[in-house]
Scaffold this motif. Structure first.
Motif, PDB file in Angstrom:
ATOM      1  N   GLU A   6      58.110  45.932  42.766  1.00 17.27           N
ATOM      2  CA  GLU A   6      56.686  45.818  42.495  1.00 17.27           C
ATOM      3  C   GLU A   6      55.976  45.044  43.598  1.00 17.27           C
ATOM      4  O   GLU A   6      56.564  44.179  44.257  1.00 17.27           O
ATOM      5  CB  GLU A   6      56.433  45.100  41.162  1.00 17.27           C
ATOM      6  N   TRP A  36      55.100  50.230  32.514  1.00 15.50           N
ATOM      7  CA  TRP A  36      54.726  48.875  32.937  1.00 15.50           C
ATOM      8  C   TRP A  36      54.753  47.968  31.712  1.00 15.50           C
ATOM      9  O   TRP A  36      54.250  48.335  30.647  1.00 15.50           O
ATOM     10  CB  TRP A  36      53.331  48.858  33.558  1.00 15.50           C
ATOM     11  N   ARG A  38      54.587  43.479  30.670  1.00 15.97           N
ATOM     12  CA  ARG A  38      54.180  42.174  31.185  1.00 15.97           C
ATOM     13  C   ARG A  38      54.718  41.068  30.296  1.00 15.97           C
ATOM     14  O   ARG A  38      54.998  41.282  29.117  1.00 15.97           O
ATOM     15  CB  ARG A  38      52.658  42.080  31.299  1.00 15.97           C
ATOM     16  N   ARG A  45      58.195  39.748  26.370  1.00 20.12           N
ATOM     17  CA  ARG A  45      57.744  40.844  27.215  1.00 20.12           C
ATOM     18  C   ARG A  45      57.065  41.890  26.337  1.00 20.12           C
ATOM     19  O   ARG A  45      57.577  42.244  25.276  1.00 20.12           O
ATOM     20  CB  ARG A  45      58.929  41.452  27.956  1.00 20.12           C
ATOM     21  N   VAL A  48      52.743  47.634  28.284  1.00 26.50           N
ATOM     22  CA  VAL A  48      51.402  47.811  28.828  1.00 26.50           C
ATOM     23  C   VAL A  48      51.037  49.295  28.880  1.00 26.50           C
ATOM     24  O   VAL A  48      50.018  49.712  28.338  1.00 26.50           O
ATOM     25  CB  VAL A  48      51.275  47.180  30.220  1.00 26.50           C
ATOM     26  N   ASP A  90      45.126  38.560  30.541  1.00 22.01           N
ATOM     27  CA  ASP A  90      45.976  39.509  31.272  1.00 22.01           C
ATOM     28  C   ASP A  90      46.934  38.797  32.216  1.00 22.01           C
ATOM     29  O   ASP A  90      47.790  39.442  32.838  1.00 22.01           O
ATOM     30  CB  ASP A  90      45.117  40.483  32.075  1.00 22.01           C
ATOM     31  N   TYR A  94      54.066  41.089  35.774  1.00 22.65           N
ATOM     32  CA  TYR A  94      54.066  42.507  35.443  1.00 22.65           C
ATOM     33  C   TYR A  94      55.318  43.163  36.025  1.00 22.65           C
ATOM     34  O   TYR A  94      55.643  42.977  37.210  1.00 22.65           O
ATOM     35  CB  TYR A  94      52.813  43.181  35.993  1.00 22.65           C
ATOM     36  N   TYR A  95      55.995  43.934  35.172  1.00 28.27           N
ATOM     37  CA  TYR A  95      57.237  44.594  35.542  1.00 28.27           C
ATOM     38  C   TYR A  95      57.098  46.104  35.407  1.00 28.27           C
ATOM     39  O   TYR A  95      56.488  46.592  34.441  1.00 28.27           O
ATOM     40  CB  TYR A  95      58.373  44.160  34.620  1.00 28.27           C
ATOM     41  N   CYS A  96      57.690  46.834  36.330  1.00 30.12           N
ATOM     42  CA  CYS A  96      57.823  48.270  36.122  1.00 30.12           C
ATOM     43  C   CYS A  96      59.250  48.570  35.680  1.00 30.12           C
ATOM     44  O   CYS A  96      60.178  47.785  35.941  1.00 30.12           O
ATOM     45  CB  CYS A  96      57.448  49.083  37.350  1.00 30.12           C
TER      46      CYS A  96
END
Length: 123
Positions: A6, A36, A38, A45, A48, A90, A94-96
């Motif tokens: 990312e 995605w 977060r 976690r 999103v 927000d 953030y993770y993919c």
């Protein structure tokens, strides 16, 4: 070896925008649904957004719908998350993530994860 990397996070004022990218390697990207997630400090976690293999279908968590947009470029092996109208809540890493064979909003159903990128929204 599957790698998801990312980028694009940073510090932004409330109401601003960011575009996150996630570059994939070591897998046949076009076969994978991507998501995605977060994680804010002290919280679990959370989902999103997710997108299917050809980019034609996507799903969003309610609080980001209309503000965030997930997209992908299968020629570049990259999935994106456009973040608009950002709010302090927000703020998160953030993770993919990638999975077969279809979209999911459940983190435990994704076997592949990136290292995350920090998004911080200031008031």
């Amino acid at each position: 070896q599957v790698m998801l990397v990312e980028s694009g996070g940073g510090l932004v004022q409330a109401g601003g925008s960011l575009r996150l990218s996630c570059a994939a390697s070591g897998l046949r990207f076009r076969d994978y649904a991507m998501g995605w997630f977060r994680q804010a400090p002290g919280k679990e976690r959370e989902f999103v957004a997710t997108i299917n293999q050809n980019g034609g279908s996507s799903t969003y968590e309610d609080s980001v719908m209309g503000r965030f947009t997930i997209s992908r470029d299968n020629l570049k092996n990259t999935v994106y998350l456009q973040l608009n109208s950002l709010k302090r809540e927000d703020t998160a890493v953030y993770y993919c993530a990638g999975r077969l064979p279809s979209r999911s909003s459940l983190a435990h159903e994704y076997p592949y994860w990136g290292q995350g990128t920090q998004v911080t929204v200031s008031s």
